[in-house]
Design a protein around this motif. Structure first.
Motif, short mmCIF file in Angstrom:
data_model
loop_
_atom_site.label_atom_id
_atom_site.label_comp_id
_atom_site.label_asym_id
_atom_site.label_seq_id
_atom_site.Cartn_x
_atom_site.Cartn_y
_atom_site.Cartn_z
N LEU A 49 0.84 -1.20 0.00
CA LEU A 49 0.00 0.00 0.00
C LEU A 49 0.87 1.25 0.00
N ALA A 50 2.00 1.22 0.71
CA ALA A 50 2.90 2.37 0.74
C ALA A 50 3.40 2.72 -0.66
N ALA A 51 3.80 1.71 -1.42
CA ALA A 51 4.28 1.95 -2.78
C ALA A 51 3.17 2.52 -3.66
N LEU A 52 1.97 1.99 -3.52
CA LEU A 52 0.84 2.48 -4.31
C LEU A 52 0.56 3.94 -4.00
N LEU A 53 0.53 4.29 -2.73
CA LEU A 53 0.22 5.66 -2.35
C LEU A 53 1.36 6.63 -2.64
N ALA A 54 2.56 6.12 -2.87
CA ALA A 54 3.68 6.96 -3.28
C ALA A 54 3.59 7.30 -4.77
N GLY A 55 2.73 6.57 -5.50
CA GLY A 55 2.51 6.84 -6.92
C GLY A 55 1.54 8.01 -7.08
N ALA A 56 0.87 8.06 -8.22
CA ALA A 56 -0.03 9.17 -8.53
C ALA A 56 -1.40 9.05 -7.87
N SER A 57 -1.79 7.85 -7.45
CA SER A 57 -3.11 7.67 -6.84
C SER A 57 -3.13 8.21 -5.42
N ASN A 58 -4.25 8.85 -5.05
CA ASN A 58 -4.38 9.45 -3.72
C ASN A 58 -5.44 8.75 -2.90
N GLU A 59 -5.12 8.52 -1.64
CA GLU A 59 -6.12 7.99 -0.71
C GLU A 59 -7.10 9.11 -0.36
N GLN A 60 -8.38 8.79 -0.31
CA GLN A 60 -9.40 9.75 0.12
C GLN A 60 -9.44 9.66 1.64
N THR A 61 -8.72 10.55 2.30
CA THR A 61 -8.50 10.44 3.74
C THR A 61 -9.63 11.03 4.58
N THR A 62 -10.50 11.84 3.98
CA THR A 62 -11.60 12.41 4.76
C THR A 62 -12.52 11.31 5.26
N MET A 63 -12.81 10.35 4.40
CA MET A 63 -13.66 9.23 4.80
C MET A 63 -12.88 8.23 5.64
N GLY A 64 -11.62 8.03 5.30
CA GLY A 64 -10.77 7.13 6.06
C GLY A 64 -10.91 5.66 5.68
N ARG A 65 -10.10 4.88 6.31
CA ARG A 65 -10.05 3.43 6.06
C ARG A 65 -11.02 2.71 6.98
N LYS A 66 -11.42 1.53 6.55
CA LYS A 66 -12.22 0.63 7.39
C LYS A 66 -11.38 -0.62 7.66
N THR A 67 -11.36 -1.05 8.91
CA THR A 67 -10.69 -2.29 9.29
C THR A 67 -11.74 -3.37 9.39
N ILE A 68 -11.53 -4.45 8.66
CA ILE A 68 -12.50 -5.55 8.59
C ILE A 68 -11.89 -6.76 9.28
N THR A 69 -12.54 -7.20 10.35
CA THR A 69 -11.98 -8.29 11.16
C THR A 69 -12.74 -9.60 11.02
N ALA A 70 -13.67 -9.65 10.06
CA ALA A 70 -14.39 -10.90 9.81
C ALA A 70 -14.59 -11.05 8.30
N ALA A 71 -14.14 -12.17 7.79
CA ALA A 71 -14.29 -12.49 6.37
C ALA A 71 -14.58 -13.97 6.24
N THR A 72 -15.18 -14.34 5.13
CA THR A 72 -15.47 -15.75 4.88
C THR A 72 -14.83 -16.18 3.57
N VAL A 73 -14.41 -17.42 3.53
CA VAL A 73 -13.95 -18.07 2.31
C VAL A 73 -14.84 -19.27 2.11
N THR A 74 -15.57 -19.29 1.00
CA THR A 74 -16.56 -20.33 0.76
C THR A 74 -16.21 -21.12 -0.50
N PRO A 75 -15.89 -22.40 -0.36
CA PRO A 75 -15.66 -23.23 -1.54
C PRO A 75 -17.00 -23.57 -2.21
N ASP A 76 -16.99 -23.62 -3.52
CA ASP A 76 -18.18 -23.97 -4.31
C ASP A 76 -17.80 -25.17 -5.18
N ASP A 77 -18.16 -26.36 -4.71
CA ASP A 77 -17.79 -27.58 -5.43
C ASP A 77 -18.54 -27.72 -6.75
N THR A 78 -19.68 -27.09 -6.87
CA THR A 78 -20.45 -27.16 -8.12
C THR A 78 -19.74 -26.43 -9.24
#
Length: 146
Positions: A49-78
């Motif tokens: 992320l540091a390298a990306l933000l050192a490029g031309a793209s800018n983080e929209q800091t007014t809204m800020g980041r969200k930290t997500i502490t729950a995610a799911t990984v779901t296999p689909d055998d079909t």
């Protein structure tokens, strides 16, 4: 579904997502401003992320980041695939510069890490102009591996 998967993360996104909620690992949702947003062919080559933000793209800091502490990984055998997902995120009373995209990144240690330790996983085009109302960010199935 992601618009791009960063080269550093290809083949590993579901593995990162499976670590979320263990120890101090989390996904980080990062809004990027529409102005200056680099092309997908440039963005996907960044390894941190540091390298990306050192490029031309800018983080929209007014809204800020969200930290997500729950995610799911779901296999689909079909369909012989697996999908990573997390709950929709709400930016309450969102303001600031227009958004062009959101990044989903992996932070292996939210207590000690820096942007140099955060791995960009996927980018999701999301044009929006924050106007003081709530902004709901849903990236239903942010990654799918076939």
């Amino acid at each position: 579904m992601a618009d791009i998967t960063f080269n550093i993360a290809k083949g590993r996104v579901n593995g990162y997502a499976a670590q979320v909620g263990t120890g101090n690992a989390a996904l980080i949702l990062v809004p990027l401003e529409a102005t200056g947003l680099e092309a997908d062919s440039v963005l996907e080559d960044y390894d941190t992320l540091a390298a990306l933000l050192a490029g031309a793209s800018n983080e929209q800091t007014t809204m800020g980041r969200k930290t997500i502490t729950a995610a799911t990984v779901t296999p689909d055998d079909t369909s012989d695939s697996s999908q990573s997902d997390f709950a929709d995120q709400t930016y309450t009373n969102a303001t600031g510069n227009p958004i062009g995209a959101f990044l989903v990144c992996f932070d292996p240690d939210t207590t000690a890490g820096t942007d140099a330790n955060i791995v960009p996983l996927t980018k999701h085009d999301f044009p929006a102009t924050p106007d003081g109302t709530d902004l709901l960010v849903g990236v239903n199935g942010f990654f799918r591996a076939d």
